[in-house]
Motif scaffolding. Structure first.
Motif, PDB file in Angstrom:
ATOM      1  N   LEU A  99      28.117  57.232  43.500  1.00 28.75           N
ATOM      2  CA  LEU A  99      26.759  57.335  42.983  1.00 28.75           C
ATOM      3  C   LEU A  99      26.225  55.968  42.564  1.00 28.75           C
ATOM      4  O   LEU A  99      25.100  55.586  42.918  1.00 28.75           O
ATOM      5  CB  LEU A  99      26.725  58.300  41.784  1.00 28.75           C
ATOM      6  CG  LEU A  99      25.389  58.426  41.041  1.00 28.75           C
ATOM      7  CD1 LEU A  99      24.310  58.991  41.970  1.00 28.75           C
ATOM      8  CD2 LEU A  99      25.550  59.301  39.800  1.00 28.75           C
ATOM      9  N   VAL A 100      27.039  55.216  41.824  1.00 25.18           N
ATOM     10  CA  VAL A 100      26.608  53.882  41.390  1.00 25.18           C
ATOM     11  C   VAL A 100      26.411  52.970  42.593  1.00 25.18           C
ATOM     12  O   VAL A 100      25.439  52.205  42.663  1.00 25.18           O
ATOM     13  CB  VAL A 100      27.643  53.286  40.407  1.00 25.18           C
ATOM     14  CG1 VAL A 100      27.320  51.834  40.098  1.00 25.18           C
ATOM     15  CG2 VAL A 100      27.680  54.106  39.126  1.00 25.18           C
TER      16      VAL A 100
ATOM     17  N   PHE B 269      41.402  49.492  41.616  1.00 21.32           N
ATOM     18  CA  PHE B 269      41.117  50.106  42.907  1.00 21.32           C
ATOM     19  C   PHE B 269      39.716  50.699  43.032  1.00 21.32           C
ATOM     20  O   PHE B 269      39.169  50.709  44.132  1.00 21.32           O
ATOM     21  CB  PHE B 269      42.180  51.151  43.229  1.00 21.32           C
ATOM     22  CG  PHE B 269      43.540  50.542  43.424  1.00 21.32           C
ATOM     23  CD1 PHE B 269      43.803  49.744  44.517  1.00 21.32           C
ATOM     24  CD2 PHE B 269      44.544  50.740  42.499  1.00 21.32           C
ATOM     25  CE1 PHE B 269      45.043  49.153  44.691  1.00 21.32           C
ATOM     26  CE2 PHE B 269      45.789  50.164  42.664  1.00 21.32           C
ATOM     27  CZ  PHE B 269      46.036  49.370  43.764  1.00 21.32           C
ATOM     28  N   PRO B 270      39.098  51.233  41.955  1.00 22.47           N
ATOM     29  CA  PRO B 270      37.717  51.704  42.139  1.00 22.47           C
ATOM     30  C   PRO B 270      36.793  50.617  42.671  1.00 22.47           C
ATOM     31  O   PRO B 270      35.978  50.856  43.562  1.00 22.47           O
ATOM     32  CB  PRO B 270      37.315  52.153  40.731  1.00 22.47           C
ATOM     33  CG  PRO B 270      38.599  52.551  40.089  1.00 22.47           C
ATOM     34  CD  PRO B 270      39.617  51.579  40.619  1.00 22.47           C
ATOM     35  N   THR B 271      36.938  49.412  42.126  1.00 23.26           N
ATOM     36  CA  THR B 271      36.108  48.296  42.581  1.00 23.26           C
ATOM     37  C   THR B 271      36.516  47.831  43.970  1.00 23.26           C
ATOM     38  O   THR B 271      35.679  47.628  44.859  1.00 23.26           O
ATOM     39  CB  THR B 271      36.208  47.123  41.587  1.00 23.26           C
ATOM     40  OG1 THR B 271      35.833  47.579  40.286  1.00 23.26           O
ATOM     41  CG2 THR B 271      35.315  45.966  42.016  1.00 23.26           C
ATOM     42  N   LEU B 272      37.813  47.675  44.203  1.00 19.48           N
ATOM     43  CA  LEU B 272      38.299  47.112  45.452  1.00 19.48           C
ATOM     44  C   LEU B 272      38.106  48.067  46.628  1.00 19.48           C
ATOM     45  O   LEU B 272      37.631  47.658  47.700  1.00 19.48           O
ATOM     46  CB  LEU B 272      39.778  46.754  45.315  1.00 19.48           C
ATOM     47  CG  LEU B 272      40.074  45.577  44.388  1.00 19.48           C
ATOM     48  CD1 LEU B 272      41.549  45.520  44.044  1.00 19.48           C
ATOM     49  CD2 LEU B 272      39.629  44.266  45.035  1.00 19.48           C
ATOM     50  N   LEU B 273      38.459  49.338  46.452  1.00 19.56           N
ATOM     51  CA  LEU B 273      38.369  50.272  47.576  1.00 19.56           C
ATOM     52  C   LEU B 273      36.931  50.541  47.983  1.00 19.56           C
ATOM     53  O   LEU B 273      36.634  50.707  49.166  1.00 19.56           O
ATOM     54  CB  LEU B 273      39.079  51.578  47.232  1.00 19.56           C
ATOM     55  CG  LEU B 273      40.593  51.490  47.018  1.00 19.56           C
ATOM     56  CD1 LEU B 273      41.198  52.878  46.911  1.00 19.56           C
ATOM     57  CD2 LEU B 273      41.268  50.702  48.124  1.00 19.56           C
TER      58      LEU B 273
ATOM     59  N   VAL C 222      35.627  40.891  36.506  1.00 20.84           N
ATOM     60  CA  VAL C 222      36.085  39.678  37.201  1.00 20.84           C
ATOM     61  C   VAL C 222      36.380  39.993  38.662  1.00 20.84           C
ATOM     62  O   VAL C 222      35.926  39.293  39.583  1.00 20.84           O
ATOM     63  CB  VAL C 222      37.334  39.097  36.503  1.00 20.84           C
ATOM     64  CG1 VAL C 222      37.920  37.957  37.334  1.00 20.84           C
ATOM     65  CG2 VAL C 222      36.988  38.606  35.112  1.00 20.84           C
ATOM     66  N   VAL C 223      37.136  41.076  38.887  1.00 16.64           N
ATOM     67  CA  VAL C 223      37.453  41.463  40.263  1.00 16.64           C
ATOM     68  C   VAL C 223      36.183  41.880  41.000  1.00 16.64           C
ATOM     69  O   VAL C 223      36.005  41.570  42.185  1.00 16.64           O
ATOM     70  CB  VAL C 223      38.489  42.599  40.266  1.00 16.64           C
ATOM     71  CG1 VAL C 223      38.720  43.121  41.674  1.00 16.64           C
ATOM     72  CG2 VAL C 223      39.805  42.118  39.667  1.00 16.64           C
ATOM     73  N   GLY C 224      35.265  42.560  40.313  1.00 17.42           N
ATOM     74  CA  GLY C 224      34.000  42.938  40.934  1.00 17.42           C
ATOM     75  C   GLY C 224      33.179  41.731  41.333  1.00 17.42           C
ATOM     76  O   GLY C 224      32.585  41.703  42.416  1.00 17.42           O
ATOM     77  N   TRP C 225      33.176  40.701  40.482  1.00 14.80           N
ATOM     78  CA  TRP C 225      32.427  39.481  40.798  1.00 14.80           C
ATOM     79  C   TRP C 225      33.047  38.754  41.990  1.00 14.80           C
ATOM     80  O   TRP C 225      32.342  38.305  42.900  1.00 14.80           O
ATOM     81  CB  TRP C 225      32.399  38.565  39.584  1.00 14.80           C
ATOM     82  CG  TRP C 225      31.764  37.231  39.876  1.00 14.80           C
ATOM     83  CD1 TRP C 225      30.435  36.948  39.980  1.00 14.80           C
ATOM     84  CD2 TRP C 225      32.450  35.994  40.145  1.00 14.80           C
ATOM     85  NE1 TRP C 225      30.242  35.615  40.286  1.00 14.80           N
ATOM     86  CE2 TRP C 225      31.467  35.004  40.391  1.00 14.80           C
ATOM     87  CE3 TRP C 225      33.792  35.634  40.183  1.00 14.80           C
ATOM     88  CZ2 TRP C 225      31.791  33.692  40.670  1.00 14.80           C
ATOM     89  CZ3 TRP C 225      34.131  34.321  40.471  1.00 14.80           C
ATOM     90  CH2 TRP C 225      33.136  33.370  40.717  1.00 14.80           C
TER      91      TRP C 225
ATOM     92  N   SER D 116      25.910  47.616  45.038  1.00 22.83           N
ATOM     93  CA  SER D 116      26.686  46.475  44.556  1.00 22.83           C
ATOM     94  C   SER D 116      28.062  46.898  44.061  1.00 22.83           C
ATOM     95  O   SER D 116      28.160  47.735  43.148  1.00 22.83           O
ATOM     96  CB  SER D 116      25.936  45.784  43.412  1.00 22.83           C
ATOM     97  OG  SER D 116      26.752  44.820  42.786  1.00 22.83           O
ATOM     98  N   PRO D 117      29.162  46.329  44.598  1.00 21.85           N
ATOM     99  CA  PRO D 117      30.491  46.569  44.026  1.00 21.85           C
ATOM    100  C   PRO D 117      30.597  46.093  42.580  1.00 21.85           C
ATOM    101  O   PRO D 117      31.385  46.625  41.800  1.00 21.85           O
ATOM    102  CB  PRO D 117      31.419  45.762  44.946  1.00 21.85           C
ATOM    103  CG  PRO D 117      30.674  45.632  46.229  1.00 21.85           C
ATOM    104  CD  PRO D 117      29.220  45.530  45.840  1.00 21.85           C
ATOM    105  N   LEU D 118      29.801  45.077  42.225  1.00 22.45           N
ATOM    106  CA  LEU D 118      29.808  44.602  40.840  1.00 22.45           C
ATOM    107  C   LEU D 118      29.363  45.704  39.891  1.00 22.45           C
ATOM    108  O   LEU D 118      29.903  45.848  38.786  1.00 22.45           O
ATOM    109  CB  LEU D 118      28.894  43.376  40.705  1.00 22.45           C
ATOM    110  CG  LEU D 118      28.760  42.787  39.293  1.00 22.45           C
ATOM    111  CD1 LEU D 118      30.119  42.357  38.758  1.00 22.45           C
ATOM    112  CD2 LEU D 118      27.789  41.604  39.309  1.00 22.45           C
ATOM    113  N   ALA D 119      28.383  46.514  40.286  1.00 25.84           N
ATOM    114  CA  ALA D 119      27.923  47.617  39.444  1.00 25.84           C
ATOM    115  C   ALA D 119      29.020  48.651  39.251  1.00 25.84           C
ATOM    116  O   ALA D 119      29.152  49.241  38.164  1.00 25.84           O
ATOM    117  CB  ALA D 119      26.685  48.269  40.058  1.00 25.84           C
ATOM    118  N   VAL D 120      29.833  48.874  40.297  1.00 21.81           N
ATOM    119  CA  VAL D 120      30.977  49.779  40.160  1.00 21.81           C
ATOM    120  C   VAL D 120      31.961  49.208  39.141  1.00 21.81           C
ATOM    121  O   VAL D 120      32.512  49.929  38.300  1.00 21.81           O
ATOM    122  CB  VAL D 120      31.667  50.007  41.517  1.00 21.81           C
ATOM    123  CG1 VAL D 120      32.889  50.898  41.360  1.00 21.81           C
ATOM    124  CG2 VAL D 120      30.690  50.609  42.511  1.00 21.81           C
TER     125      VAL D 120
END
Length: 517
Positions: free
Chosen positions: A122-123, A323-327, A446-449, A129-133
């Protein structure tokens, strides 16, 4: 000196504890155990210790259980010397109360995984944007970073079953509220951030309470098995939840996944209410007084078998489990697949995690070398997966990552619980939850950025390198603290090991940490 409840002191000769602990966990004649026994003239560990015979803890007599009736009073040895071997892969399911809890968790965990996938997608759909996740994940775990220790204190102060009924009910209401906003078409990223933050506040209390409540249902003999089966339960739901969520999102939207999760909490609350209170082993709640939080921190600091697994869990939780951000980044940007394929990536990891949980359920008390080895393999596989050439190769590597990630998770959980006095267990588990998940508000953005700026591959590579480096460093510190060294033998023979910990000197170490390694 072994840890004992307030007002009691129990002396345990370190070498004798070492010999007993190593023999009970490993049927082979480990060199360190033989050396320790020879040094102090100790006989082999006796048979008939608690856990060696009857698999049903409810059938032990009062003479067998010094804590009878119903109250857990003495802590197990930090090395696990009291427990000779596991009672089978599903031994804890013989306990009626735990069966009710387990069944309710199957339903609730499935709903939880549906909400996780729906929330991330949803996000991502609202922002692209993965950053928003990463921000959403950070908001959910920020309360744990700030208030995690207080949640552990509350878990020690209040009856755990009643507290869990309240927290599970609150989570169900939050899921229902997010479902109404999403189905009504008025949801925004800021609403999702707010609900993630509120869910995190409830989790601050719920998570350490759930961890500590396991021992009250099954007792110490089946604790390691129950921790592993809880993980298997969670990963089984992870197999079903993401796949169902992907289909549901594609058919009717994310809001209905939130609604299903809200209803699922009725199952776990029903299981808690259906338990026979007389068959629980409740720990006496501690009286409210000043300094209890500092007491918990000091308790962990003074025990290396608690401290160093905590340190490693902090690094792995902060950087390795993003993993939520990476996947979502791999699905959306690298492989350019839809919600269904994104759900399958989570399912692939769940297959490996389930296998890891079932393997852990067969083992006895975990050892520090297994914990460090699992963390090292987990980080190395993340590095390899960062260079996966296609979607299906990446999915296969995720299975292997799941095996070792879950092995680390269950090992650190059961080791800390078995090494902790009952009246301190809530605070110790609160600290574990804090370091393992509380670092997510730091690691996820950090990982999202990095993922948004340089791509998911570099983000996963960085996570794997940090995890592997942390595991190697902690492993060296533990070996040095226990006065052990690593021995490599390419031809170990029957019953031997290619890699083994052995005493650094001819005179065996008196370190209490040695047998736990």
């Amino acid at each position: 000196m072994a840890v004992a409840p307030r007002g009691e002191t129990t002396l345990t000769p370190p070498a004798a504890a070492s010999a007993a602990a190593i023999r009970t966990d490993d049927p082979t004649n480990d060199l360190a155990a033989d050396s320790a026994a020879a040094a102090d003239g100790q006989a082999p560990a006796p048979t008939g210790l608690p856990g060696s015979g009857d698999d049903d803890p409810d059938e032990r007599t009062a003479a067998d259980d010094p804590a009878a009736p119903g109250r857990t009073r003495s802590a197990p040895s930090p090395t696990g010397a009291r427990f000779t071997r596991p009672g089978g892969m599903f031994s804890s399911l013989r306990v009626r109360n735990y069966r009710y809890y387990f069944a309710g968790q199957v339903v609730s965990n499935t709903g939880t995984w549906m909400q996780r996938i729906a929330q991330d997608w949803l996000v991502l759909s609202l922002t692209g944007s993965p950053l928003a996740v990463g921000i959403t994940t950070a908001m959910q775990f920020l309360p744990m970073l700030l208030l995690g220790l207080f949640g552990g204190v509350l878990a020690d102060r209040m009856p755990k079953r009643r507290l869990l009924i309240y927290t599970q009910g609150a989570m169900g209401l939050l899921a229902a509220g997010l479902a109404v906003l999403t189905v009504g078409g008025v949801v925004t990223p800021y609403y999702v951030y707010a609900f993630a933050l509120l869910l995190g506040l409830v989790t601050v209390v719920d998570n350490p309470t759930r961890q500590a409540f396991v021992s009250e249902m099954v007792g110490p003999k089946d604790l390691a098995n129950a921790v592993s089966l809880n993980a298997a339960n969670f990963q089984t739901a992870r197999l079903v939840g993401p796949a169902v969520a992907g289909l549901l999102i594609a058919a009717v939207g994310s809001g209905w996944a939130f609604a299903v999760n809200a209803v699922s909490f009725a199952a776990v609350i029903g299981g808690l209410l259906a338990m026979r209170e007389s068959e629980l082993r409740p720990t006496e709640p501690i009286a409210r007084q000043k300094g209890q939080l500092r007491e918990g921190l000091r308790y962990v600091k003074e025990r290396p078998e608690l401290l160093w697994p905590m340190v490693l869990a902090g690094f792995i939780g902060t950087f390795g489990f993003n993993f939520p951000t990476l996947l979502s980044g791999f699905a959306y940007d690298t492989f350019k697949v839809g919600a269904g394929q994104y759900g399958l990536l989570n399912t692939a990891m769940a297959v490996g995690s389930l296998a890891g949980a079932l393997l852990a359920a067969r083992r006895g008390v975990p050892r520090l070398r297994r914990l460090v080895g699992a963390a090292l393999a987990f980080g190395a596989l993340e590095v390899v997966a960062a260079f996966a050439p296609d979607y299906w190769t990446f999915a296969l590597l995720l299975m292997l990552i799941g095996v070792f990630g879950l092995s680390f998770n269950t090992s650190v959980n059961s080791m800390l619980q078995l090494s902790t006095d009952p009246e301190m267990r809530g605070r110790v588990m609160g600290l574990l939850v804090l370091v393992f998940t509380g670092g997510t508000p730091i690691g996820a953005p950090v990982v999202g950025w990095v993922t948004a700026s340089y791509g998911p591959r570099l983000g996963l590579l960085a996570c794997g390198l940090v995890s592997a480096l942390a595991a190697g460093t902690v492993g060296l510190v533990l070996a040095r603290s226990a006065d052990l060294k690593v021995r490599f033998d390419l031809h170990p023979g029957r019953g031997g090991r290619v890699v083994a910990f052995v005493p650094r000197t001819a005179v065996p170490s008196k370190s209490a940490l040695a047998p736990a390694c």
